[in-house]
Design a protein around this motif. Structure first.
Motif, mmCIF file in Angstrom:
data_model
loop_
_atom_site.group_PDB
_atom_site.id
_atom_site.type_symbol
_atom_site.label_atom_id
_atom_site.label_comp_id
_atom_site.label_asym_id
_atom_site.label_seq_id
_atom_site.Cartn_x
_atom_site.Cartn_y
_atom_site.Cartn_z
ATOM 1 N N TYR A 183 42.289 114.950 80.013
ATOM 2 C CA TYR A 183 42.291 113.520 80.306
ATOM 3 C C TYR A 183 43.658 113.052 80.793
ATOM 4 O O TYR A 183 43.758 112.334 81.800
ATOM 5 N N GLU B 273 43.506 111.715 84.473
ATOM 6 C CA GLU B 273 43.581 110.255 84.566
ATOM 7 C C GLU B 273 45.012 109.751 84.706
ATOM 8 O O GLU B 273 45.283 108.816 85.457
ATOM 9 N N VAL C 210 37.283 115.436 80.380
ATOM 10 C CA VAL C 210 37.631 114.087 80.850
ATOM 11 C C VAL C 210 36.490 113.112 80.562
ATOM 12 O O VAL C 210 36.723 111.971 80.137
ATOM 13 N N THR C 211 35.274 113.566 80.771
ATOM 14 C CA THR C 211 34.106 112.712 80.508
ATOM 15 C C THR C 211 34.044 112.301 79.041
ATOM 16 O O THR C 211 33.816 111.126 78.711
ATOM 17 N N ARG D 174 36.801 109.768 78.218
ATOM 18 C CA ARG D 174 36.466 108.429 78.704
ATOM 19 C C ARG D 174 35.503 107.727 77.743
ATOM 20 O O ARG D 174 35.627 106.523 77.500
ATOM 21 N N GLU D 175 34.548 108.475 77.219
ATOM 22 C CA GLU D 175 33.590 107.887 76.275
ATOM 23 C C GLU D 175 34.293 107.399 75.019
ATOM 24 O O GLU D 175 34.011 106.295 74.518
ATOM 25 N N ARG E 124 49.362 102.771 77.863
ATOM 26 C CA ARG E 124 48.651 103.982 77.453
ATOM 27 C C ARG E 124 49.318 104.663 76.263
ATOM 28 O O ARG E 124 48.748 105.598 75.694
ATOM 29 N N ALA F 33 36.592 104.321 75.703
ATOM 30 C CA ALA F 33 35.901 103.096 76.106
ATOM 31 C C ALA F 33 35.845 102.084 74.972
ATOM 32 O O ALA F 33 35.740 100.876 75.204
ATOM 33 N N GLU G 237 45.273 103.662 71.463
ATOM 34 C CA GLU G 237 44.825 104.712 72.381
ATOM 35 C C GLU G 237 45.221 106.089 71.866
ATOM 36 O O GLU G 237 44.453 107.051 71.978
#
Length: 305
Positions: free
Chosen positions: A129, A133, A157-158, A161-162, A109, A165, A114
């Protein structure tokens, strides 16, 4: 005696705290400052108020990092060109003394790809996040730390994640090293078709110099465009790994995997003096996909060779 014990306990959590702070800020200096400031804040708190030292310190560091991120947004307004997270650079051989930063970069990570993606988020999204996470904190605690609503923490957080990805998954060290060495050999040949063949078709190159030296002002995309830009830099600086090269490089570990560190001074009188630069890579499908040219000396505090 109590102070000495507290200091020892704090040191036992330093690597964890640095990892949290580095992922949140993308800055070695800010991460170290945040951890040190958490120690100062701890000194001003009565021990009876701290039930779980690791949790208390994590929350303290998180709040400090949010402050750093919000002020960093102002600093970037006058920054020249692209902004990259600071790299953590260590030698390829084991160090004689353990370095907490060298330990945290073993975490996938903390790879540059990232961190670059996290940089595209707002401070609230990024910290939400990492806390949710990475540290498994519930949304209620994340919201309290950030001073936002629970729905805001969930939305952060959503969004993260997008964005993440699309990040290339880390490959093995062997696959990574093979791809990087193949690219460097191609660059040494000076042949465009070999460099293109060593790059992923969707390759990107991001340079960060803040106007101090030549690098990509904007993101360069596409294998051929990246190859031409790389060859232009090699031609200008005479990059090589031999003693007679105008600018020599050595292999190093950049955020956990093989990268390159270029020299900052010269033994040859005629050679111009250029700032040190660190180049990290991301490999996808067996070829170099991401190239990160860190050429701003002010952001190389994470070089530990």
């Amino acid at each position: 005696m109590v102070a000495a014990l507290l200091a020892e306990l704090f040191e036992s959590h330093r690597a964890h705290l640095l990892s949290v702070a580095y992922r949140m800020t993308g800055s070695v200096g800010d991460a170290e400052d945040a951890v040190q400031e958490s120690w100062l804040r701890l000194a001003g708190v009565h021990q009876s108020e701290v039930e779980d030292l690791r949790a208390w310190l994590t929350v303290a560091v998180s709040r400090i990092c949010v402050e750093h991120l919000r002020t960093a947004a102002t600093r970037r307004e006058s920054y020249v060109g692209q902004w990259l997270p600071e790299p953590v650079v260590t030698g390829t051989a084991p160090a004689p003394f353990p370095d907490p930063f060298a330990l945290i970069t073993r975490d996938p990570r903390c790879r540059m790809a990232e961190l670059v993606a996290l940089d595209a988020l707002t401070p609230e999204q990024r910290v939400s996040y990492v806390l949710y996470e990475g540290l498994s904190l519930p949304f209620e605690e994340v919201a309290e730390i950030l001073g936002i609503s629970v729905r805001g923490a969930w939305a952060g957080v959503t969004r993260a994640r997008e964005v993440l990805a699309a990040v290339a998954l880390p490959v093995s060290d062997t696959e990574h090293e093979t791809a990087v060495r193949r690219l460097l050999l191609a660059l040494a040949s000076g042949e465009l078709f070999r460099v293109v063949a060593a790059l992923h078709r969707d390759a990107v190159l991001i340079g960060d110099a803040n106007g101090t030296t030549s690098t990509a002002v904007n993101i360069v995309g596409g294998a051929e465009s990246v190859a031409r830009f790389m060859l232009a830099l090699v031609h200008r600086y005479g990059l090589g790994d031999t003693e007679d090269a105008a600018t020599r490089y050595r292999f190093a570990t950049v955020n956990g995997q093989l990268g390159v560190v270029m020299n900052s001074d010269a033994e040859i009188f005629e050679q111009a003096w250029y700032p040190a630069r660190v180049i990290g890579f991301t490999v996808r499908d067996g070829s170099v996909w991401g190239t990160y040219d860190h050429a701003n000396p002010a952001k190389l505090s994470g070089v530990r060779l």
